[in-house]
Design a protein around this motif. Structure first.
Motif, PDB file in Angstrom:
ATOM      1  N   VAL A  56     -29.542  14.051  -4.486  1.00 28.41           N
ATOM      2  CA  VAL A  56     -29.811  13.279  -5.691  1.00 28.41           C
ATOM      3  C   VAL A  56     -30.873  14.016  -6.495  1.00 28.41           C
ATOM      4  O   VAL A  56     -31.887  14.458  -5.946  1.00 28.41           O
ATOM      5  N   SER A  57     -30.619  14.129  -7.789  1.00 27.02           N
ATOM      6  CA  SER A  57     -31.603  14.703  -8.693  1.00 27.02           C
ATOM      7  C   SER A  57     -31.539  13.914  -9.995  1.00 27.02           C
ATOM      8  O   SER A  57     -30.520  13.936 -10.687  1.00 27.02           O
ATOM      9  N   VAL A  58     -32.620  13.205 -10.293  1.00 30.07           N
ATOM     10  CA  VAL A  58     -32.680  12.375 -11.495  1.00 30.07           C
ATOM     11  C   VAL A  58     -33.867  12.827 -12.330  1.00 30.07           C
ATOM     12  O   VAL A  58     -34.977  12.944 -11.827  1.00 30.07           O
ATOM     13  N   ASN A  59     -33.595  13.067 -13.604  1.00 28.77           N
ATOM     14  CA  ASN A  59     -34.651  13.384 -14.560  1.00 28.77           C
ATOM     15  C   ASN A  59     -34.496  12.429 -15.733  1.00 28.77           C
ATOM     16  O   ASN A  59     -33.628  12.618 -16.582  1.00 28.77           O
ATOM     17  N   GLU A  60     -35.316  11.390 -15.739  1.00 25.55           N
ATOM     18  CA  GLU A  60     -35.299  10.440 -16.834  1.00 25.55           C
ATOM     19  C   GLU A  60     -36.652  10.481 -17.526  1.00 25.55           C
ATOM     20  O   GLU A  60     -37.591  11.104 -17.041  1.00 25.55           O
ATOM     21  N   ALA A  61     -36.734   9.797 -18.636  1.00 23.40           N
ATOM     22  CA  ALA A  61     -37.959   9.827 -19.429  1.00 23.40           C
ATOM     23  C   ALA A  61     -39.190   9.434 -18.628  1.00 23.40           C
ATOM     24  O   ALA A  61     -40.245  10.036 -18.758  1.00 23.40           O
ATOM     25  N   ARG A  62     -39.060   8.436 -17.757  1.00 23.37           N
ATOM     26  CA  ARG A  62     -40.217   7.938 -17.021  1.00 23.37           C
ATOM     27  C   ARG A  62     -40.107   8.138 -15.513  1.00 23.37           C
ATOM     28  O   ARG A  62     -40.907   7.603 -14.758  1.00 23.37           O
ATOM     29  N   GLU A  63     -39.111   8.899 -15.057  1.00 17.38           N
ATOM     30  CA  GLU A  63     -38.915   8.999 -13.617  1.00 17.38           C
ATOM     31  C   GLU A  63     -38.269  10.319 -13.229  1.00 17.38           C
ATOM     32  O   GLU A  63     -37.378  10.811 -13.910  1.00 17.38           O
ATOM     33  N   LYS A  64     -38.746  10.873 -12.125  1.00 15.88           N
ATOM     34  CA  LYS A  64     -38.123  12.049 -11.518  1.00 15.88           C
ATOM     35  C   LYS A  64     -37.875  11.701 -10.062  1.00 15.88           C
ATOM     36  O   LYS A  64     -38.776  11.247  -9.364  1.00 15.88           O
ATOM     37  N   VAL A  65     -36.626  11.885  -9.607  1.00 16.89           N
ATOM     38  CA  VAL A  65     -36.248  11.571  -8.234  1.00 16.89           C
ATOM     39  C   VAL A  65     -35.559  12.790  -7.631  1.00 16.89           C
ATOM     40  O   VAL A  65     -34.700  13.398  -8.267  1.00 16.89           O
ATOM     41  N   ARG A  66     -35.919  13.117  -6.397  1.00 20.37           N
ATOM     42  CA  ARG A  66     -35.250  14.170  -5.637  1.00 20.37           C
ATOM     43  C   ARG A  66     -35.021  13.657  -4.220  1.00 20.37           C
ATOM     44  O   ARG A  66     -35.947  13.141  -3.587  1.00 20.37           O
ATOM     45  N   ILE A  67     -33.776  13.807  -3.745  1.00 20.42           N
ATOM     46  CA  ILE A  67     -33.464  13.493  -2.357  1.00 20.42           C
ATOM     47  C   ILE A  67     -32.763  14.705  -1.760  1.00 20.42           C
ATOM     48  O   ILE A  67     -31.784  15.200  -2.331  1.00 20.42           O
ATOM     49  N   PHE A  68     -33.289  15.169  -0.643  1.00 18.36           N
ATOM     50  CA  PHE A  68     -32.741  16.314   0.074  1.00 18.36           C
ATOM     51  C   PHE A  68     -32.378  15.906   1.491  1.00 18.36           C
ATOM     52  O   PHE A  68     -33.064  15.085   2.102  1.00 18.36           O
ATOM     53  N   VAL A  69     -31.314  16.520   2.014  1.00 22.90           N
ATOM     54  CA  VAL A  69     -30.860  16.255   3.372  1.00 22.90           C
ATOM     55  C   VAL A  69     -30.751  17.583   4.112  1.00 22.90           C
ATOM     56  O   VAL A  69     -30.275  18.576   3.569  1.00 22.90           O
ATOM     57  N   LYS A  70     -31.182  17.584   5.355  1.00 23.58           N
ATOM     58  CA  LYS A  70     -31.029  18.746   6.242  1.00 23.58           C
ATOM     59  C   LYS A  70     -29.972  18.394   7.271  1.00 23.58           C
ATOM     60  O   LYS A  70     -30.038  17.341   7.910  1.00 23.58           O
ATOM     61  N   GLN A  71     -28.975  19.266   7.417  1.00 28.40           N
ATOM     62  CA  GLN A  71     -27.912  19.028   8.385  1.00 28.40           C
ATOM     63  C   GLN A  71     -27.832  20.189   9.363  1.00 28.40           C
ATOM     64  O   GLN A  71     -28.021  21.340   8.992  1.00 28.40           O
ATOM     65  N   THR A  72     -27.543  19.837  10.609  1.00 25.92           N
ATOM     66  CA  THR A  72     -27.299  20.822  11.653  1.00 25.92           C
ATOM     67  C   THR A  72     -26.038  20.408  12.374  1.00 25.92           C
ATOM     68  O   THR A  72     -25.943  19.283  12.869  1.00 25.92           O
ATOM     69  N   ASP A  73     -25.061  21.296  12.413  1.00 24.18           N
ATOM     70  CA  ASP A  73     -23.788  21.024  13.079  1.00 24.18           C
ATOM     71  C   ASP A  73     -23.159  19.715  12.600  1.00 24.18           C
ATOM     72  O   ASP A  73     -22.643  18.921  13.383  1.00 24.18           O
ATOM     73  N   GLY A  74     -23.249  19.454  11.288  1.00 21.57           N
ATOM     74  CA  GLY A  74     -22.629  18.271  10.713  1.00 21.57           C
ATOM     75  C   GLY A  74     -23.404  16.988  10.870  1.00 21.57           C
ATOM     76  O   GLY A  74     -22.986  15.940  10.389  1.00 21.57           O
ATOM     77  N   LEU A  75     -24.551  17.034  11.548  1.00 22.35           N
ATOM     78  CA  LEU A  75     -25.388  15.844  11.732  1.00 22.35           C
ATOM     79  C   LEU A  75     -26.594  15.911  10.804  1.00 22.35           C
ATOM     80  O   LEU A  75     -27.214  16.958  10.655  1.00 22.35           O
ATOM     81  N   VAL A  76     -26.936  14.791  10.213  1.00 25.45           N
ATOM     82  CA  VAL A  76     -28.127  14.710   9.374  1.00 25.45           C
ATOM     83  C   VAL A  76     -29.333  14.613  10.295  1.00 25.45           C
ATOM     84  O   VAL A  76     -29.434  13.702  11.106  1.00 25.45           O
ATOM     85  N   ASP A  77     -30.233  15.593  10.164  1.00 25.70           N
ATOM     86  CA  ASP A  77     -31.415  15.562  11.015  1.00 25.70           C
ATOM     87  C   ASP A  77     -32.715  15.656  10.221  1.00 25.70           C
ATOM     88  O   ASP A  77     -33.765  15.937  10.779  1.00 25.70           O
ATOM     89  N   GLY A  78     -32.637  15.388   8.933  1.00 25.85           N
ATOM     90  CA  GLY A  78     -33.837  15.336   8.113  1.00 25.85           C
ATOM     91  C   GLY A  78     -33.526  14.792   6.736  1.00 25.85           C
ATOM     92  O   GLY A  78     -32.435  15.008   6.204  1.00 25.85           O
ATOM     93  N   LEU A  79     -34.468  14.051   6.172  1.00 30.41           N
ATOM     94  CA  LEU A  79     -34.317  13.477   4.839  1.00 30.41           C
ATOM     95  C   LEU A  79     -35.662  13.516   4.141  1.00 30.41           C
ATOM     96  O   LEU A  79     -36.679  13.129   4.720  1.00 30.41           O
ATOM     97  N   VAL A  80     -35.671  14.012   2.907  1.00 29.15           N
ATOM     98  CA  VAL A  80     -36.872  14.019   2.086  1.00 29.15           C
ATOM     99  C   VAL A  80     -36.553  13.297   0.788  1.00 29.15           C
ATOM    100  O   VAL A  80     -35.549  13.591   0.139  1.00 29.15           O
ATOM    101  N   VAL A  81     -37.414  12.329   0.433  1.00 31.79           N
ATOM    102  CA  VAL A  81     -37.281  11.589  -0.820  1.00 31.79           C
ATOM    103  C   VAL A  81     -38.585  11.759  -1.586  1.00 31.79           C
ATOM    104  O   VAL A  81     -39.664  11.545  -1.033  1.00 31.79           O
ATOM    105  N   MET A  82     -38.459  12.150  -2.857  1.00 33.81           N
ATOM    106  CA  MET A  82     -39.630  12.281  -3.723  1.00 33.81           C
ATOM    107  C   MET A  82     -39.336  11.542  -5.026  1.00 33.81           C
ATOM    108  O   MET A  82     -38.310  11.788  -5.656  1.00 33.81           O
ATOM    109  N   VAL A  83     -40.235  10.653  -5.412  1.00 34.09           N
ATOM    110  CA  VAL A  83     -40.077   9.876  -6.637  1.00 34.09           C
ATOM    111  C   VAL A  83     -41.407   9.862  -7.369  1.00 34.09           C
ATOM    112  O   VAL A  83     -42.442   9.538  -6.780  1.00 34.09           O
ATOM    113  N   VAL A  84     -41.368  10.206  -8.652  1.00 36.48           N
ATOM    114  CA  VAL A  84     -42.540  10.066  -9.507  1.00 36.48           C
ATOM    115  C   VAL A  84     -42.119   9.186 -10.664  1.00 36.48           C
ATOM    116  O   VAL A  84     -41.151   9.486 -11.362  1.00 36.48           O
ATOM    117  N   GLY A  85     -42.814   8.073 -10.823  1.00 35.35           N
ATOM    118  CA  GLY A  85     -42.482   7.147 -11.891  1.00 35.35           C
ATOM    119  C   GLY A  85     -43.684   6.846 -12.750  1.00 35.35           C
ATOM    120  O   GLY A  85     -44.767   6.574 -12.243  1.00 35.35           O
TER     121      GLY A  85
END
Length: 101
Positions: free
Chosen positions: A32-61
């Motif tokens: 997810v990558s959102v750039n709006e007038a009052r908000e920036k959102v980033r969501i990243f996922v780390k996968q190993t062998d098809g399994l999700v093993d990490g999640l990072v969420v960053m939001v500035v509002g």
């Protein structure tokens, strides 16, 4: 972690940009990558062998004073370990991020 960032969100936005570049360099997948007038959102996922093993969420509002918001906030979430993809929707909903997972 949720931080009150005062009237100027520039420092928090720079952190989001810097972490975004680091995650991309470490093969994290942007979901997810959102750039709006009052908000920036980033969501990243780390996968190993098809399994999700990490999640990072960053939001500035930035506050919308016309709607009664009182201050600017930055939210940073880092989840390490195997994550059930069905739970991602629940997590983003609790963070008030409108994402269809």
């Amino acid at each position: 972690m949720v931080y009150e960032i005062g009237d100027n969100a520039n420092s928090a936005l720079k952190v989001v940009d810097r972490v975004t570049e680091t995650l991309r360099g470490d093969q994290w997948q942007p979901t997810v990558s959102v750039n709006e007038a009052r908000e920036k959102v980033r969501i990243f996922v780390k996968q190993t062998d098809g399994l999700v093993d990490g999640l990072v969420v960053m939001v500035v509002g930035e506050a919308d004073k016309h709607h009664g918001d009182t201050g600017n906030e930055a939210v940073f979430v880092n989840i390490v370990g195997e994550i059930d993809p069905a739970e991602l929707g629940r997590i983003t909903k609790k963070l008030n991020i409108d994402v269809d997972v």
